[in-house]
Design a protein around this motif. Structure first.
Motif, PDB file in Angstrom:
ATOM      1  N   TRP A 181       0.837  -1.213   0.000  1.00 37.11           N
ATOM      2  CA  TRP A 181       0.000   0.000   0.000  1.00 37.11           C
ATOM      3  C   TRP A 181       0.863   1.251   0.000  1.00 37.11           C
ATOM      4  O   TRP A 181       0.561   2.214  -0.709  1.00 37.11           O
ATOM      5  CB  TRP A 181      -0.914  -0.033   1.225  1.00 37.11           C
ATOM      6  N   PHE A 182       1.955   1.243   0.781  1.00 40.35           N
ATOM      7  CA  PHE A 182       2.855   2.397   0.800  1.00 40.35           C
ATOM      8  C   PHE A 182       3.396   2.689  -0.594  1.00 40.35           C
ATOM      9  O   PHE A 182       3.533   3.851  -0.998  1.00 40.35           O
ATOM     10  CB  PHE A 182       4.038   2.146   1.755  1.00 40.35           C
ATOM     11  N   GLN A 183       3.714   1.646  -1.336  1.00 37.73           N
ATOM     12  CA  GLN A 183       4.302   1.839  -2.656  1.00 37.73           C
ATOM     13  C   GLN A 183       3.288   2.269  -3.698  1.00 37.73           C
ATOM     14  O   GLN A 183       3.659   2.767  -4.763  1.00 37.73           O
ATOM     15  CB  GLN A 183       4.995   0.541  -3.100  1.00 37.73           C
ATOM     16  N   ASN A 184       1.995   2.121  -3.390  1.00 39.95           N
ATOM     17  CA  ASN A 184       0.943   2.498  -4.349  1.00 39.95           C
ATOM     18  C   ASN A 184       0.375   3.890  -4.113  1.00 39.95           C
ATOM     19  O   ASN A 184      -0.330   4.423  -4.973  1.00 39.95           O
ATOM     20  CB  ASN A 184      -0.203   1.474  -4.308  1.00 39.95           C
ATOM     21  N   ILE A 185       0.644   4.484  -2.939  1.00 40.58           N
ATOM     22  CA  ILE A 185       0.021   5.787  -2.647  1.00 40.58           C
ATOM     23  C   ILE A 185       0.957   6.952  -2.958  1.00 40.58           C
ATOM     24  O   ILE A 185       0.663   8.104  -2.637  1.00 40.58           O
ATOM     25  CB  ILE A 185      -0.427   5.868  -1.173  1.00 40.58           C
TER      26      ILE A 185
END
Length: 631
Positions: free
Chosen positions: A203-207
């Motif tokens: 999720w961190f890498q997608n936001i």
């Protein structure tokens, strides 16, 4: 029989465990004390060695006209060792900058748990630095210095050794006087956080830049408000951001820390710190204050004027607000109390005058801002004098208004005695003139003139005032190392965070937002003032400047704001925030020095901070106040 033996074994084990735990803690305590002794001895020696090296370079360059090419290289390498060892001393003494406003108001049990959490955060960050640091040290082996051909790995090896010593102190802090249940709670909480971050990694890498908010706003805020020292809050948040959102190796952290801390201008920090501590010990500060008291002490509010004037003069020598307050308060505060001054007013005046003097050269803030933003230190020294004078006049007018109905106290000192006090104070009055003139005229750098100032102060203390307590020298040297280490390690981790923000594109986003504001540069100045007022309070000033200075100064240039004016405005705002309650640590430092309760000063301080805000607005509205002396 089996049951009996089993019970006996459990009882024996139960009796043995406390002894084992006590033995382990005793061994850890001895190891920590040995670590502290090693760090203090080497750090004290390095302060002396740095002074000797730099003073030798000055003599050969300016007296013998034969510059030594190796002095700066050796001084820079030893400087990084010094601040790393200073960070060890600061950790053992709990002197790393931290916001303890909330934690000190909790129940002892909760406060103890948060102290363990802060120690664990320090442990984790140091562990993160050590292992990749070895790889980075190996990479630097092939790089040598131009003059002395010293491998770059030597510099890193000294730092890693200091970090290993810091690891021992962090382990001791974590386990010392801790209840087993508290340790279990902290371990479980830390484990849950790590597992949560690991699960959220995709999720961190997608936001995209939303992760900046999670790590650099959320994580940093939680750590700071839990009492984790700022240096470890910044470092841990940056390491977590890099680890969970990118494939960049973690040895980039120590690389960026080194770049942030290794600017040659920052060598002035320990030199001015030791100079400030020597002022009190050698009697120079007391000579200046006695002269000011003779001139204005008999008037209404006279000692308040003396305090403001002393802060203005001594800030021009020591560069350190802590040293300024420690030198001035013991001389003036007892007499002010005897004359009936309210303890809250004493705290307010001491805090406000310290905030006022943030821009008086050679303030450490001016030196650090010049180092991290590329603005000329000499220009900042010139630009800071008039704004500080405006703030001092505002404080004097407030004191005159508040004391207009007071009865004059104290006898007027005759001109003959005043003349004698002037002669006695002359060696002390010469020092700020030397410092300012040498830097402003471009004769020496701030580091060189600080070293000359140390030599001059030692000479005056030994041979003119005959006041030099050799027993105080070792504590002064170790205090210099601890204060320098706590300041400059923050610069290192803040530089790493600023690098991560730049790599993420935050600088471009911030530039686009700031330059599109209605009102142009006036809106930008107003937002900057609010930003540094708040961050100066929460982040203790310097970290905010190091973190946001490299991002905001280019925007100021784009908006046609003189960078010297912008620096002075930002520094004044930061200083006001630093000494303002409820979060400003400078406010509580002033309470501690004057031995007054914070609640006595909480209402008294706002008029003083109000007039400083008026002075700040004047400096922001009239650029000439900051730039008029640049020519």
């Amino acid at each position: 029989m089996v049951v009996t033996n089993s019970t006996a074994n459990r009882q024996a084990l139960g009796a043995c465990l406390p002894r084992l735990r006590d033995g382990a803690m005793a061994a850890l305590r001895i190891l920590d004390q040995a670590t502290g002794l090693i760090a203090e001895l080497f750090a004290a020696a390095l302060v002396v060695i740095e002074v000797v090296i730099l003073l030798t370079g000055v003599i050969y360059r300016y007296v013998l006209d034969s510059p030594l090419v190796w002095t700066d290289e050796l001084a820079e390498m030893l400087f990084l060792w010094l601040i790393s060892l200073g960070a060890v001393i600061a950790l053992r003494r709990s002197e790393h900058m931290a916001m303890n406003f909330l934690t000190e108001r909790l129940r002892p049990r909760f406060r103890n748990i948060l102290e363990r959490f802060a120690a664990l955060c320090a442990l984790i960050f140091i562990g993160i630095i050590l292992v990749p640091g070895i790889t980075y040290m190996q990479q630097q082996q092939a790089i040598t210095t131009p003059a002395m051909h010293i491998p770059g790995s030597w510099q890193i090896a000294g730092e890693l050794l200091a970090f290993a010593l810091m690891l021992v102190s962090a382990i001791h802090k974590f386990f010392s006087d801790a209840e087993p249940l508290d340790l279990i709670i902290v371990f479980i909480a830390a484990g849950l956080l790590c597992c949560g971050f690991w699960q959220l990694e995709p999720w961190f890498q997608n936001i995209d830049n939303g992760s900046l908010v999670v790590f650099f706003v959320g994580m940093v805020s939680v750590c700071i408000f839990c009492g984790v020292p700022i240096v470890f809050s910044f470092g841990l948040a940056t390491a977590a951001y890099i680890f969970y959102t990118s494939s960049i190796p973690l040895n980039v952290i120590i690389s960026q820390m080194n770049q942030g801390m290794s600017a040659i201008e920052l060598l002035a920090v320990p030199m001015f710190v030791v100079l400030g501590l020597l002022l009190e010990m050698t009697g120079l500060a007391r000579a200046l204050i006695n002269l000011l008291n003779a001139l204005v002490g008999h008037r209404r509010g006279g000692l308040s004027y003396s305090l403001i004037g002393a802060m203005y003069l001594i800030a021009g020598i020591s560069g350190s607000k802590a040293a300024d307050q420690a030198a001035i308060a013991p001389v003036l505060v007892p007499e002010m109390k005897r004359r009936g001054a309210h303890p809250g007013d004493l705290v307010a005046l001491l805090a406000a005058s310290a905030a006022m003097s943030e821009t008086i050269p050679p303030s450490l803030v001016l030196i650090i801002v010049g180092a991290v933003t590329g603005v000329s230190t000499a220009a900042l020294f010139s630009g800071g004098l008039l704004p500080a004078s405006v703030a001092a006049v505002c404080l004097i007018l407030l004191v005159a208004f508040k004391t207009r109905k007071d009865v004059r106290s104290g006898d007027k000192v005759g001109w003959r005695k005043t003349g004698r006090l002037f002669v006695v104070a002359l060696p002390a009055l010469i020092l700020p003139v030397i410092i300012r003139y040498a830097v402003l005229e471009g004769i020496t750098t701030a580091t060189e003139v600080a070293t000359v100032g140390v030599g001059y102060t030692v000479f005056v203390g030994l041979f003119i005032y005959r006041q030099f307590n050799w027993r105080q020298l070792y504590p002064i040297l170790t205090e210099t190392a601890a204060l320098s280490g706590s300041i400059l390690m923050i610069i290192g981790t803040a530089s790493t965070m600023a690098w991560a923000l730049t790599q993420a594109g935050f600088a471009d986003t911030l530039t686009n937002f700031m330059t599109s504001l209605p009102g142009g540069k006036f809106s930008f100045l107003a937002i900057s003032i609010l930003l540094f007022l708040v961050l100066g309070s929460v982040l203790e000033g310097l970290p905010a400047m190091v973190l946001f200075g490299p991002l905001l100064f280019p925007i100021a240039q784009q908006l046609d704001i003189n960078v010297v004016q912008y620096a002075i405005v930002a520094i004044l705002a930061m200083g006001i925030g630093l000494f303002s309650p409820p979060f400003g640590v400078g406010f509580y430092q002033s309470c501690l020095i004057t031995r007054a309760r914070s609640d006595e000063a909480l209402l008294k301080i706002w008029p003083y901070m109000g007039v400083l805000v008026i002075a700040l607005i004047l400096v922001a509205m009239i650029p000439w106040l900051s730039t008029g002396l640049l020519g």
